[in-house]
Enzyme design. Structure first.
Site, PDB file in Angstrom:
ATOM      1  N   GLY A  33       0.881  -1.090   0.080  1.00  0.00           N
ATOM      2  CA  GLY A  33       0.047   0.188  -0.105  1.00  0.00           C
ATOM      3  C   GLY A  33       0.901   1.250   0.030  1.00  0.00           C
ATOM      4  O   GLY A  33       2.051   1.308  -0.259  1.00  0.00           O
ATOM      5  N   LEU A  35       0.713   3.699  -1.873  1.00  0.00           N
ATOM      6  CA  LEU A  35       0.718   3.403  -3.438  1.00  0.00           C
ATOM      7  C   LEU A  35       1.446   4.636  -4.035  1.00  0.00           C
ATOM      8  O   LEU A  35       0.889   5.797  -3.726  1.00  0.00           O
ATOM      9  CB  LEU A  35      -0.413   2.908  -4.381  1.00  0.00           C
ATOM     10  CG  LEU A  35      -0.895   1.806  -3.681  1.00  0.00           C
ATOM     11  CD1 LEU A  35      -2.206   1.143  -4.642  1.00  0.00           C
ATOM     12  CD2 LEU A  35      -0.078   0.392  -3.678  1.00  0.00           C
ATOM     13  N   GLU A  37       3.743   5.799  -8.140  1.00  0.00           N
ATOM     14  CA  GLU A  37       3.912   5.782  -9.377  1.00  0.00           C
ATOM     15  C   GLU A  37       4.751   4.368  -9.694  1.00  0.00           C
ATOM     16  O   GLU A  37       4.280   3.589 -10.716  1.00  0.00           O
ATOM     17  CB  GLU A  37       4.598   6.660 -10.197  1.00  0.00           C
ATOM     18  CG  GLU A  37       3.801   7.654 -10.942  1.00  0.00           C
ATOM     19  CD  GLU A  37       2.696   6.884 -12.039  1.00  0.00           C
ATOM     20  OE1 GLU A  37       3.100   6.302 -12.654  1.00  0.00           O
ATOM     21  OE2 GLU A  37       1.601   7.294 -11.749  1.00  0.00           O
ATOM     22  N   HIS A  39       4.279   1.352  -7.843  1.00  0.00           N
ATOM     23  CA  HIS A  39       3.349   0.230  -7.903  1.00  0.00           C
ATOM     24  C   HIS A  39       2.450   0.387  -8.938  1.00  0.00           C
ATOM     25  O   HIS A  39       2.096  -0.382  -9.636  1.00  0.00           O
ATOM     26  CB  HIS A  39       2.479   0.556  -6.561  1.00  0.00           C
ATOM     27  CG  HIS A  39       3.173   0.519  -5.483  1.00  0.00           C
ATOM     28  ND1 HIS A  39       3.334   1.788  -4.577  1.00  0.00           N
ATOM     29  CD2 HIS A  39       3.786  -0.505  -4.803  1.00  0.00           C
ATOM     30  CE1 HIS A  39       4.056   1.161  -3.380  1.00  0.00           C
ATOM     31  NE2 HIS A  39       4.429   0.217  -3.420  1.00  0.00           N
ATOM     32  N   SER A 187       9.311   5.455  -3.601  1.00  0.00           N
ATOM     33  CA  SER A 187       9.391   4.892  -2.459  1.00  0.00           C
ATOM     34  C   SER A 187       8.139   5.113  -1.348  1.00  0.00           C
ATOM     35  O   SER A 187       8.103   6.256  -1.295  1.00  0.00           O
ATOM     36  CB  SER A 187      10.512   4.665  -1.734  1.00  0.00           C
ATOM     37  OG  SER A 187      10.459   4.409  -0.364  1.00  0.00           O
ATOM     38  N   SER A 188       7.497   4.231  -0.848  1.00  0.00           N
ATOM     39  CA  SER A 188       6.608   4.700   0.100  1.00  0.00           C
ATOM     40  C   SER A 188       7.075   5.251   1.167  1.00  0.00           C
ATOM     41  O   SER A 188       6.469   6.326   1.810  1.00  0.00           O
ATOM     42  CB  SER A 188       5.903   3.383   0.854  1.00  0.00           C
ATOM     43  OG  SER A 188       5.207   2.679  -0.491  1.00  0.00           O
TER      44      SER A 188
HETATM   45  P1  AMP Z   1       5.947  -2.360  -1.482  1.00  0.00           P
HETATM   46  O1  AMP Z   1       4.519  -1.951  -1.508  1.00  0.00           O
HETATM   47  O2  AMP Z   1       7.357  -1.461  -1.327  1.00  0.00           O
HETATM   48  O3  AMP Z   1       5.892  -3.847  -0.796  1.00  0.00           O
HETATM   49  O4  AMP Z   1       6.114  -2.740  -3.123  1.00  0.00           O
HETATM   50  C1  AMP Z   1       5.246  -3.557  -4.048  1.00  0.00           C
HETATM   51  C2  AMP Z   1       5.829  -3.771  -5.271  1.00  0.00           C
HETATM   52  O5  AMP Z   1       6.103  -2.582  -5.950  1.00  0.00           O
HETATM   53  C3  AMP Z   1       7.424  -4.564  -5.016  1.00  0.00           C
HETATM   54  O6  AMP Z   1       7.443  -5.620  -6.162  1.00  0.00           O
HETATM   55  C4  AMP Z   1       8.081  -3.468  -5.587  1.00  0.00           C
HETATM   56  O7  AMP Z   1       9.554  -3.898  -5.955  1.00  0.00           O
HETATM   57  C5  AMP Z   1       7.369  -2.597  -6.211  1.00  0.00           C
HETATM   58  N1  AMP Z   1       7.877  -1.076  -6.428  1.00  0.00           N
HETATM   59  C6  AMP Z   1       8.364  -0.496  -5.339  1.00  0.00           C
HETATM   60  N2  AMP Z   1       8.713   0.906  -5.597  1.00  0.00           N
HETATM   61  C7  AMP Z   1       8.964   0.707  -7.051  1.00  0.00           C
HETATM   62  C8  AMP Z   1       9.453   1.800  -7.876  1.00  0.00           C
HETATM   63  N3  AMP Z   1       9.953   2.792  -7.645  1.00  0.00           N
HETATM   64  N4  AMP Z   1       9.467   1.148  -9.352  1.00  0.00           N
HETATM   65  C9  AMP Z   1       9.060  -0.058  -9.505  1.00  0.00           C
HETATM   66  N5  AMP Z   1       8.536  -0.828  -8.997  1.00  0.00           N
HETATM   67  C10 AMP Z   1       8.472  -0.480  -7.319  1.00  0.00           C
END
Ligand code: AMP
Length: 517
Positions: A33, A35, A37, A39, A187-188
């Site tokens: 979550g 979220l 760009e 994601h 990044s979140s």
């Molecule tokens: P997270 O919510 O941080 O667990 O991320 C969920 C998915 O989104 C994971 O597969 C991450 O690698 C991907 N993700 C997160 N940030 C990015 C980003 N900046 N670019 C591409 N994919 C991302």
């Protein structure tokens, strides 16, 4: 279409059963979550590749250490739902912790050594928690394809290993890192950066870019590249570097020389906020997708190929790996190498005895439609294919036929780029060499026909008959040709409509196949 918001495992499973009954392809995008760009880039890919898209939002306590930021992790369910609704996601699974880890839950997945280095060393138990929750989500959602971001490169390697080691029936797609205008990976956690820290955070991506620039101008010594990265971090007191490393993309072991496909990893802290980033080295000008392919098709320490060495397959593998453009183009379809190794080799221990090859010019409707994926469960593609070839099931099919998707190209639509066909044909020529006894080749559909005519038989576009005209009322056509890859020996070619796309337009070619050429 409105997005369905699902909170329980039971409701999710019944949603999946409903989707499965309509033989639709299903994508899963696992997230925590908050979220952004990054994601959404995964969600968009999933929408392109599959009929139904499920996004999970679950801040997984099992992947946070006792001193980490589980409680503080950003949560923004209303905005997430809005974003997912506008992205036309079919369902969002947002279960409470007790749905995913009910009382009595006690089975965890241990991904082994690979989970103990880099992020694993900094965050003991992190990947055990990730692998466990991802496996559980796979079992609940049963996706055909699951989408992960390169942003968490080590996570990608671990999930691909999990799928391989436990024979999970899911394909893993990896999407490039999405960055802010100044290069910071989205990044979140970056919402918690102060303005000064946000400015300093750009150093992660900047140091990676610097290393890449040096590598592209000829400095391959990994230690020198790392020294430069560390020097840059030392000059910025706000940032505390956890690690910088240049690693092999399959084993995550440090390399001494940075090669195309090697990956630079970096992790650093800014006060309470911890950020990670990575970069795949590639030739100057190579796209993010191409670099990803370089890293993800690097040879794996693979039990199977070690057990059964086949020099010709090994040299073919090398050729395919070296064909970088093609690897980039085949990012959606199963890469030829993977296909050969996992499917043909498993189902045809002796490729030399194959008499008839069937070549599909475009992918079956989705990855789960490949007869090799679930041989015991016929789907619309395999059912119609078996009918066309006059066999009853997969066992009968594989006794006489091999289906190669070398001619498959991921560009589906009215127009397939000439370049795409050319590259796919390059693989096809190589793959044909694996079947030295082939007497008949069945070619499914118009793409494969055009490709075969132009790039294997070397015919001029103007001399190639339009497909419907060639097939006329019979719905199939045949000719005998000499193929250079078989030493000019005659091979019978049978053309017919693609069994899924032009369903029912070709009558069975079984009778012609059983008559010897
Ligand atoms: P997270 O919510 O941080 O667990 O991320 C969920 C998915 O989104 C994971 O597969 C991450 O690698 C991907 N993700 C997160 N940030 C990015 C980003 N900046 N670019 C591409 N994919 C991302």
């Amino acid at each position: 279409m409105s997005t369905r918001w699902i909170f329980t495992v039971a409701e999710m499973m019944s949603f999946v059963t409903e989707v499965r009954s309509q033989t639709k392809t299903l994508a899963l995008v696992p997230t925590m979550g908050a979220l952004h760009e990054g994601h959404l880039s995964l969600v968009r890919q999933a929408r392109i590749q599959c009929d139904v898209v499920v996004v999970s939002i679950f801040v997984n306590p099992a992947q946070f250490g006792p001193t980490e930021d589980f409680a503080r992790y950003p949560r923004n369910p209303e905005k997430d739902f809005e974003l997912l609704e506008s992205a036309k996601v079919h369902a969002v699974l947002a279960p409470p912790v007790e749905e995913v880890f009910p009382a009595g839950f006690s089975t965890f997945v241990d991904p082994g050594h690979i989970a103990t280095v880099w992020e694993g060393a900094q965050r003991p138990g992190h990947f055990r928690g990730v692998a466990t929750v991802v496996l559980r989500l796979f079992n609940i959602v049963r996706p055909d394809v699951a989408f992960f971001g390169q942003k968490d490169f080590q996570q990608v390697v671990i999930i691909r290993r999990l799928v391989e080691d436990l024979n999970l029936p899911v394909r893993i797609m990896v999407c490039p890192v999405v960055r802010e205008a100044d290069g910071l990976a989205r990044s979140s956690r970056s919402v918690y950066l102060s303005a000064e820290d946000r400015r300093a955070a750009v150093l992660l991506s900047r140091s990676l870019k610097r290393a890449e620039g040096l590598a592209q101008s000829g400095e391959a010594d990994a230690e020198k590249l790392l020294e430069e990265m560390r020097r840059m971090f030392a000059a910025e007191p706000r940032l505390q570097l956890d690690y910088a490393a240049i690693v092999d993309p399959a084993t995550l072991e440090p390399v001494t020389h940075a090669l195309p496909g090697s990956v630079a990893l970096v992790a650093a802290r800014l006060g309470q906020v911890r950020l990670i980033d990575n970069l795949i080295f590639g030739p100057p000008g190579s796209s993010a997708e191409m670099k990803l392919q370089l890293a993800l098709t690097a040879p794996q320490p693979d039990k199977e190929s070690a057990a059964t060495p086949r020099p010709e397959i090994d040299s073919l593998r090398l050729k395919i790996e070296n064909c970088r453009d093609c690897a980039a183009l085949s990012s959606i379809s199963l890469p030829a190498r993977e296909f050969l190794f996992k499917y043909l080799k498993r189902d045809y221990p002796n490729l030399d005895v194959i008499r008839v090859l069937v070549i599909g010019g475009c992918a079956p409707m989705g990855p789960s439609d490949s007869p090799y994926r679930h041989p015991e469960q016929p789907n619309p593609f395999s059912t119609r294919l078996y009918e066309l070839l006059g066999v009853r099931d997969f066992a009968e099919f594989k006794a006489s036929f091999a289906l190669t998707d070398a001619a498959r190209c991921h560009a589906v639509g009215n127009r397939v780029e000439e370049r795409t066909l050319e590259y796919c044909a390059k693989h096809l020529r190589e793959e044909l060499k694996l079947f030295p006894n082939v007497q008949t080749i069945v070619i499914l559909g118009e793409y494969a026909y055009l490709q075969f005519q132009r790039h294997i038989l070397g015919r001029e576009r103007t001399s190639i008959k339009a497909f419907p005209e060639l097939l006329k009322a019979e719905g199939w056509a045949q000719e005998s040709v000499q193929l250079p890859c078989y030493g000019e020996r005659d091979v019978r070619l049978l053309y017919c409509y693609h069994p899924t796309f032009e369903n029912k337009r070709s009558p069975s070619v079984a009778a012609y196949l059983s008559s010897k050429p």
